[in-house]
Design an enzyme around this catalytic site. Structure first.
Site, PDB file in Angstrom:
ATOM      1  N   CYS A 132       0.534  -4.904  -5.724  1.00 44.32           N
ATOM      2  CA  CYS A 132       0.118  -4.262  -6.976  1.00 44.32           C
ATOM      3  C   CYS A 132      -0.209  -5.264  -8.085  1.00 44.32           C
ATOM      4  CB  CYS A 132       1.213  -3.310  -7.452  1.00 44.32           C
ATOM      5  SG  CYS A 132       2.886  -3.844  -7.049  1.00 44.32           S
ATOM      6  N   HIS A 246       2.413  -1.848 -14.511  1.00 40.40           N
ATOM      7  CA  HIS A 246       2.764  -3.269 -14.560  1.00 40.40           C
ATOM      8  C   HIS A 246       1.913  -3.925 -15.655  1.00 40.40           C
ATOM      9  CE1 HIS A 246       4.937  -2.671 -10.931  1.00 40.40           C
ATOM     10  NE2 HIS A 246       4.255  -3.400 -10.089  1.00 40.40           N
TER      11      HIS A 246
HETATM   12  P1  NAP Z   1       9.768   4.789  -1.252  1.00 36.89           P
HETATM   13  O1  NAP Z   1       9.566   5.673  -2.414  1.00 36.89           O
HETATM   14  O2  NAP Z   1      11.124   4.285  -0.950  1.00 36.89           O
HETATM   15  O3  NAP Z   1       9.184   5.522   0.064  1.00 36.89           O
HETATM   16  C1  NAP Z   1       9.314   4.981   1.342  1.00 36.89           C
HETATM   17  C2  NAP Z   1       8.565   5.849   2.325  1.00 36.89           C
HETATM   18  O4  NAP Z   1       8.671   5.249   3.633  1.00 36.89           O
HETATM   19  C3  NAP Z   1       9.146   7.258   2.449  1.00 36.89           C
HETATM   20  O5  NAP Z   1       8.129   8.170   2.767  1.00 36.89           O
HETATM   21  C4  NAP Z   1      10.085   7.080   3.644  1.00 36.89           C
HETATM   22  O6  NAP Z   1      10.366   8.293   4.320  1.00 36.89           O
HETATM   23  C5  NAP Z   1       9.255   6.196   4.532  1.00 36.89           C
HETATM   24  N1  NAP Z   1      10.096   5.535   5.530  1.00 36.89           N
HETATM   25  C6  NAP Z   1      11.152   4.716   5.300  1.00 36.89           C
HETATM   26  N2  NAP Z   1      11.713   4.376   6.485  1.00 36.89           N
HETATM   27  C7  NAP Z   1      10.995   4.996   7.458  1.00 36.89           C
HETATM   28  C8  NAP Z   1      11.094   5.062   8.881  1.00 36.89           C
HETATM   29  N3  NAP Z   1      12.044   4.417   9.530  1.00 36.89           N
HETATM   30  N4  NAP Z   1      10.185   5.799   9.536  1.00 36.89           N
HETATM   31  C9  NAP Z   1       9.227   6.476   8.885  1.00 36.89           C
HETATM   32  N5  NAP Z   1       9.078   6.474   7.542  1.00 36.89           N
HETATM   33  C10 NAP Z   1       9.964   5.735   6.844  1.00 36.89           C
HETATM   34  O7  NAP Z   1       8.877   3.478  -1.369  1.00 36.89           O
HETATM   35  P2  NAP Z   1       7.399   3.309  -1.981  1.00 36.89           P
HETATM   36  O8  NAP Z   1       7.477   2.766  -3.346  1.00 36.89           O
HETATM   37  O9  NAP Z   1       6.603   4.536  -1.751  1.00 36.89           O
HETATM   38  O10 NAP Z   1       6.838   2.103  -1.119  1.00 36.89           O
HETATM   39  C11 NAP Z   1       6.654   2.189   0.264  1.00 36.89           C
HETATM   40  C12 NAP Z   1       6.040   0.894   0.740  1.00 36.89           C
HETATM   41  O11 NAP Z   1       4.723   0.771   0.212  1.00 36.89           O
HETATM   42  C13 NAP Z   1       6.782  -0.369   0.276  1.00 36.89           C
HETATM   43  O12 NAP Z   1       7.818  -0.728   1.131  1.00 36.89           O
HETATM   44  C14 NAP Z   1       5.688  -1.385   0.236  1.00 36.89           C
HETATM   45  O13 NAP Z   1       5.539  -1.996   1.511  1.00 36.89           O
HETATM   46  C15 NAP Z   1       4.463  -0.582  -0.089  1.00 36.89           C
HETATM   47  N6  NAP Z   1       4.128  -0.695  -1.518  1.00 36.89           N
HETATM   48  C16 NAP Z   1       3.022  -1.348  -1.817  1.00 36.89           C
HETATM   49  C17 NAP Z   1       2.633  -1.489  -3.115  1.00 36.89           C
HETATM   50  C18 NAP Z   1       1.431  -2.284  -3.413  1.00 36.89           C
HETATM   51  O14 NAP Z   1       1.509  -3.097  -4.264  1.00 36.89           O
HETATM   52  N7  NAP Z   1       0.321  -2.104  -2.784  1.00 36.89           N
HETATM   53  C19 NAP Z   1       3.374  -0.937  -4.139  1.00 36.89           C
HETATM   54  C20 NAP Z   1       4.528  -0.267  -3.831  1.00 36.89           C
HETATM   55  C21 NAP Z   1       4.882  -0.167  -2.493  1.00 36.89           C
HETATM   56  P3  NAP Z   1      11.731   9.139   3.996  1.00 36.89           P
HETATM   57  O15 NAP Z   1      11.467   9.847   2.710  1.00 36.89           O
HETATM   58  O16 NAP Z   1      11.790  10.066   5.165  1.00 36.89           O
HETATM   59  O17 NAP Z   1      12.839   8.162   3.922  1.00 36.89           O
HETATM   60  C1  3JM Z   2       7.886  -3.875  -0.679  1.00 37.38           C
HETATM   61  O1  3JM Z   2       6.790  -3.824  -7.437  1.00 37.38           O
HETATM   62  C2  3JM Z   2       7.081  -4.231  -6.285  1.00 37.38           C
HETATM   63  O2  3JM Z   2       8.254  -4.386  -5.900  1.00 37.38           O
HETATM   64  C3  3JM Z   2       5.975  -4.617  -5.323  1.00 37.38           C
HETATM   65  C4  3JM Z   2       5.599  -3.584  -4.285  1.00 37.38           C
HETATM   66  C5  3JM Z   2       6.353  -3.713  -3.001  1.00 37.38           C
HETATM   67  C6  3JM Z   2       5.863  -4.415  -1.879  1.00 37.38           C
HETATM   68  C7  3JM Z   2       4.508  -5.041  -1.906  1.00 37.38           C
HETATM   69  O3  3JM Z   2       3.545  -4.318  -2.064  1.00 37.38           O
HETATM   70  O4  3JM Z   2       4.361  -6.246  -1.724  1.00 37.38           O
HETATM   71  C8  3JM Z   2       7.598  -3.083  -2.925  1.00 37.38           C
HETATM   72  C9  3JM Z   2       8.357  -3.187  -1.781  1.00 37.38           C
HETATM   73  C10 3JM Z   2       6.646  -4.513  -0.730  1.00 37.38           C
HETATM   74  C11 3JM Z   2       6.172  -5.233   0.498  1.00 37.38           C
HETATM   75  O5  3JM Z   2       6.535  -6.402   0.669  1.00 37.38           O
HETATM   76  O6  3JM Z   2       5.479  -4.630   1.310  1.00 37.38           O
END
Ligand code: NAP
Ligand code: 3JM
Length: 340
Positions: A132, A246
């Site tokens: 992000c 952010h």
């Molecule tokens: P979150 O609110 O904690 O949501 C996590 C999601 O992953 C929920 O749908 C969860 O399902 C699912 N999950 C976790 N463990 C799983 C498993 N074993 N099998 C299937 N599904 C599973 O987190 P979030 O903020 O949405 O972020 C999720 C991911 O997106 C992060 O870890 C990161 O890699 C990525 N992300 C990227 C950016 C970016 O900058 N592009 C920003 C934020 C996040 P349940 O509800 O069933 O637990």
């Molecule tokens: C796992 O704000 C944040 O913490 C960054 C978003 C994030 C990431 C990512 O996009 O790099 C949250 C949690 C990850 C990851 O490493 O995939």
């Protein structure tokens, strides 16, 4: 118009729910939408275009054939395990985690900056969505870079708790409520220390060089997206008690002089950027105003008076939208329009 079978993996999370909303808002040509999450979400239903879609437990399917595009946001370890399985079944994966971003065979795409890179999806069937903080910074820097190459970037971030997921949002609410009620502060679970009324110079894990992984994502991803390994990038990433959006203080050194006026002109005419820069009227980008919007907001544009060719910028965007879901859906739009 052609329609596509789409999956959202991690559909119950902060990013996944936003992906579903953005697919609907942007009228993405979805034929059928399938939602995946963990065992914890078995039976959960999520609305999409007036219909309730039941979440499937990831891993219980024999095949993912029939899907065209899968948007992943279930964390890096699920992406490492499942993205190749979806890809092997002919599904193009747009992955939001850090798992595949630096793989040389996986394109890392911000549509305003390097849309041509999408073509490389054919190599592994995976396209990575950048971090992000990286996304909003490279959008703001692209029009400046195209005018004069950027030699060095020094960035400090002020990152919202929503970047750390749904539980992180709840932690800031619970701590704030407890503090206001004069109650005992609940112990931190998501963050390493109290986040309410505090700033933490610690996002993701610490690495051997003393930087955090979040800081090194900004360094490495910026070079890959800008296709310039020689840009110097150094970052300090900080979590702040803000829910959505952010902010970043960005200092750049360029090869050719860019005046503040020229920078305003270049930034204002670039798609996806809104310049808010009237300090005498107290106008500059704010996280609370960027929340819910898809653009990258830039203000406080000043020449760096300590060097010949330098600029300072304040860059703000909604981390769940342009920083994650919107960027991923824009990548899917490029796939749909040009490649699938
Ligand atoms: P979150 O609110 O904690 O949501 C996590 C999601 O992953 C929920 O749908 C969860 O399902 C699912 N999950 C976790 N463990 C799983 C498993 N074993 N099998 C299937 N599904 C599973 O987190 P979030 O903020 O949405 O972020 C999720 C991911 O997106 C992060 O870890 C990161 O890699 C990525 N992300 C990227 C950016 C970016 O900058 N592009 C920003 C934020 C996040 P349940 O509800 O069933 O637990
Ligand atoms: C796992 O704000 C944040 O913490 C960054 C978003 C994030 C990431 C990512 O996009 O790099 C949250 C949690 C990850 C990851 O490493 O995939």
């Amino acid at each position: 118009m052609k329609e596509f079978n789409v999956a959202v993996v991690g559909a119950t999370g902060a990013v996944g729910r936003m992906m579903i909303k953005v697919l609907e808002e942007r009228n993405f040509p979805v034929k059928n939408l399938r939602l995946f999450a963990s065992e914890r979400s078995r039976g959960v239903k999520i609305p999409f275009r007036g219909e309730e879609i039941e979440v499937e437990v990831l891993g219980e399917q024999e095949s993912y054939q029939g899907l065209d595009i899968a948007l992943f946001s279930a964390g890096a370890s699920r992406s490492l395990e499942f993205a190749p399985k979806f890809a092997a079944d002919g599904v193009v994966v747009v992955d939001n985690s850090s798992a595949w971003r630096m793989d040389p065979e996986v394109p890392l795409v911000v549509p305003e900056v390097n849309p041509h890179a999408v073509a490389d999806y054919k190599k592994k069937g995976i396209i990575a969505n950048p971090n992000c903080s990286t996304i909003q910074m490279v959008v703001a820097l692209k029009p400046l870079y195209d005018y004069s190459r950027i030699k060095r970037i020094v960035v400090s971030t002020y990152q919202a708790v929503s970047g750390a997921g749904q539980k992180a949002i709840e932690e800031l609410i619970a701590q704030t409520k407890a503090w206001c009620a004069g109650e005992e502060m609940p112990a931190p679970k998501v963050f390493p220390h109290q986040i309410a009324f505090n700033c933490l110079p610690h996002i993701d894990v610490f690495l051997e060089n003393g930087y955090t992984k979040e800081e090194m994502k900004m360094v490495n991803e910026t070079k890959k997206i800008m296709e310039d390994e020689d840009i110097g990038v150094t970052a300090t990433t900080v979590r702040v008690p803000v829910f959505y959006g952010h902010a970043e203080a960005v200092n750049i050194e360029t090869e050719k002089k860019i005046t503040a006026e020229k920078a305003r002109e270049l930034l204002s005419s670039f798609p996806g950027i809104v310049v808010i820069d009237a300090p005498e009227e107290k106008k500059y980008p704010l996280q609370i105003e960027a929340a819910g919007r898809d653009e990258v907001f830039v203000g406080r544009i000043r020449e760096d008076e300590s060097i010949d060719c330098g600029l300072n910028l304040w860059v703000v965007a909604d981390n769940l939208r342009k920083g994650a879901a919107t960027n991923a859906v824009q990548i899917a739009e490029l796939l749909a329009e040009k490649y699938l």
